[in-house]
Structure formats: C-alpha cells, structure tokens
Design a protein around this motif. Structure first.
Motif, PDB file in Angstrom:
ATOM      1  N   ASP A 107       0.836  -1.204   0.000  1.00 38.47           N
ATOM      2  CA  ASP A 107       0.000   0.000   0.000  1.00 38.47           C
ATOM      3  C   ASP A 107       0.876   1.260   0.000  1.00 38.47           C
ATOM      4  OD1 ASP A 107      -2.207  -1.705   0.074  1.00 38.47           O
ATOM      5  OD2 ASP A 107      -2.397  -1.581   2.249  1.00 38.47           O
ATOM      6  N   SER A 166       4.363 -14.458  -3.067  1.00 37.76           N
ATOM      7  CA  SER A 166       3.010 -14.184  -3.541  1.00 37.76           C
ATOM      8  C   SER A 166       2.631 -12.796  -3.041  1.00 37.76           C
ATOM      9  CB  SER A 166       2.027 -15.224  -2.976  1.00 37.76           C
ATOM     10  OG  SER A 166       0.695 -14.741  -3.063  1.00 37.76           O
ATOM     11  N   LYS A 187      -0.187 -11.369  -3.133  1.00 42.02           N
ATOM     12  CA  LYS A 187      -1.467 -11.458  -2.431  1.00 42.02           C
ATOM     13  C   LYS A 187      -1.250 -11.911  -0.985  1.00 42.02           C
ATOM     14  CE  LYS A 187      -6.073 -13.446  -2.921  1.00 42.02           C
ATOM     15  NZ  LYS A 187      -6.955 -14.262  -3.734  1.00 42.02           N
ATOM     16  N   LYS A 188      -0.400 -12.934  -0.799  1.00 40.35           N
ATOM     17  CA  LYS A 188      -0.120 -13.430   0.557  1.00 40.35           C
ATOM     18  C   LYS A 188       0.662 -12.400   1.361  1.00 40.35           C
ATOM     19  CE  LYS A 188      -0.325 -18.363  -0.445  1.00 40.35           C
ATOM     20  NZ  LYS A 188       0.421 -19.624  -0.502  1.00 40.35           N
ATOM     21  N   ALA A 208       0.498  -9.086   1.054  1.00 40.59           N
ATOM     22  CA  ALA A 208      -0.464  -8.052   1.470  1.00 40.59           C
ATOM     23  C   ALA A 208      -1.305  -8.555   2.632  1.00 40.59           C
ATOM     24  CB  ALA A 208      -1.339  -7.639   0.286  1.00 40.59           C
ATOM     25  N   SER A 209      -1.758  -9.780   2.537  1.00 37.67           N
ATOM     26  CA  SER A 209      -2.588 -10.369   3.592  1.00 37.67           C
ATOM     27  C   SER A 209      -1.822 -10.474   4.914  1.00 37.67           C
ATOM     28  CB  SER A 209      -3.071 -11.751   3.144  1.00 37.67           C
ATOM     29  OG  SER A 209      -3.806 -12.367   4.167  1.00 37.67           O
ATOM     30  N   ALA A 210      -0.552 -10.845   4.852  1.00 36.69           N
ATOM     31  CA  ALA A 210       0.252 -11.017   6.069  1.00 36.69           C
ATOM     32  C   ALA A 210       0.332  -9.732   6.883  1.00 36.69           C
ATOM     33  CB  ALA A 210       1.660 -11.487   5.697  1.00 36.69           C
ATOM     34  N   GLY A 222      -1.961  -7.267   6.536  1.00 42.92           N
ATOM     35  CA  GLY A 222      -3.279  -6.645   6.604  1.00 42.92           C
ATOM     36  C   GLY A 222      -3.454  -5.511   5.610  1.00 42.92           C
ATOM     37  N   LYS A 246      -3.777  -4.052   1.329  1.00 44.12           N
ATOM     38  CA  LYS A 246      -4.599  -4.323   0.154  1.00 44.12           C
ATOM     39  C   LYS A 246      -3.787  -4.810  -1.032  1.00 44.12           C
ATOM     40  CE  LYS A 246      -8.205  -1.122   1.446  1.00 44.12           C
ATOM     41  NZ  LYS A 246      -8.993   0.031   1.104  1.00 44.12           N
ATOM     42  N   SER A 247      -2.623  -4.164  -1.281  1.00 43.05           N
ATOM     43  CA  SER A 247      -1.841  -4.571  -2.445  1.00 43.05           C
ATOM     44  C   SER A 247      -0.350  -4.434  -2.167  1.00 43.05           C
ATOM     45  CB  SER A 247      -2.214  -3.734  -3.673  1.00 43.05           C
ATOM     46  OG  SER A 247      -1.806  -2.392  -3.495  1.00 43.05           O
TER      47      SER A 247
END
Length: 157
Positions: free
Chosen positions: A56, A71, A73-74, A76-78, A80, A82-83
């Motif tokens: 972000d 990844s 996506k992973k 960003a998820s780790a 919290g 978005k991208s």
C-alpha cells in the motif's frame, strides 16, 4: 571481504549467535539466492533471500527461501494490506543502504516491517544475507524473527 557489516553489527548488538559463510558472488547469476545456496553447499530452502517490497505504498522487507517466489497477495494479507509490489532495485538500495545482491534484513538504514516465510521456522538454522555480496550469516530463524521484530507468515506462491 569484510566480515563486519551493518548487518553483523546489528546481530552483535542484539546478542544473536551466528556464524558467517563467504562465497564467490556471481553478478551474472540468473537467480542470486540459488547461486548463493549452490556456492555454500546448502539446500535452497535454508538459504533465504531478502526482498524489498511496497505494501500500500509503504516499504516492507520480505525473507523467503531462495527457491521460492513471493506471492504478492499473501504478502499483502500477512500485513493486513490491500496490495503489494516489488520495490525497484534503486529504491531498495537507497532505503536499506545495501546493494542488490547484498541486501540484508539486518542493519538496514531504516528498519521497516519484516515478514519471514513461515516454512523457514521449521529449519534449525538458516542463512540470510550478511550485508554484502558474497557474505551469508547462519543463525536460528527464531533468533532472526525476534531480533527483527518480524512476523512469520505464509508468503510464497
């Protein structure tokens, strides 16, 4: 080759036990982390590469096995977010004060949030860049996690 770098000084100050391994860095290697693993005779899953990314729009450090790909996506998820996207090499060098091929998660100019691939936590010892091309530090992944204030998360594709 100097075995004292900003990275080793950081580890010394943090009281982390480590050893060093040196190798002939190949600037023309297709995949630097794999070249390091081969040169020091270790399985690529134990030789971790340090990558700089933007989450972000903010810098983060990502440490994954040299034979794996991050990844986004992973990642960003780790955190919290978005991208996520890889940071441009020149930006990574400016932010960390290390050169590409010698970027370490330890002793960066400005410490940024760091994530280590969770599978690395299964290893007794791992190798991470020691702050210059051709220098690796061998240490416990749990010690690295603590010293960096990092998170362990699934990060690879």
């Amino acid at each position: 080759m100097a075995k004292t770098t900003r990275a080793t000084q950081f580890l010394d100050k943090a009281g982390v036990a480590y050893t060093t391994a040196t190798y002939d860095y190949d600037p023309h290697a297709e995949r630097i982390g794999l070249q390091a693993a081969e040169a020091i005779g270790e399985h690529p899953s134990r030789v971790l590469k340090t990558l700089m990314a933007e989450l972000d729009g903010k810098p983060v450090c990502v440490v994954v096995p040299s034979d794996k790909e991050v990844s986004m996506k992973k990642l960003a998820s780790a955190f919290g977010g978005k991208s996520a996207a890889m940071m441009k090499p020149a930006s990574a060098e400016k932010l960390t004060v290390f050169v590409v091929g010698g970027i370490s998660p330890f002793g960066q100019k400005k410490q940024v949030p760091t994530a280590i691939e969770i599978s690395a936590m299964d290893e007794a010892l791992v190798y991470m860049n020691g702050g210059q091309r051709g220098l690796q530090v061998r240490l416990s992944p749990q010690d690295a996690l603590r010293a960096l204030g990092a998170i362990a998360a699934p990060l690879v594709a």
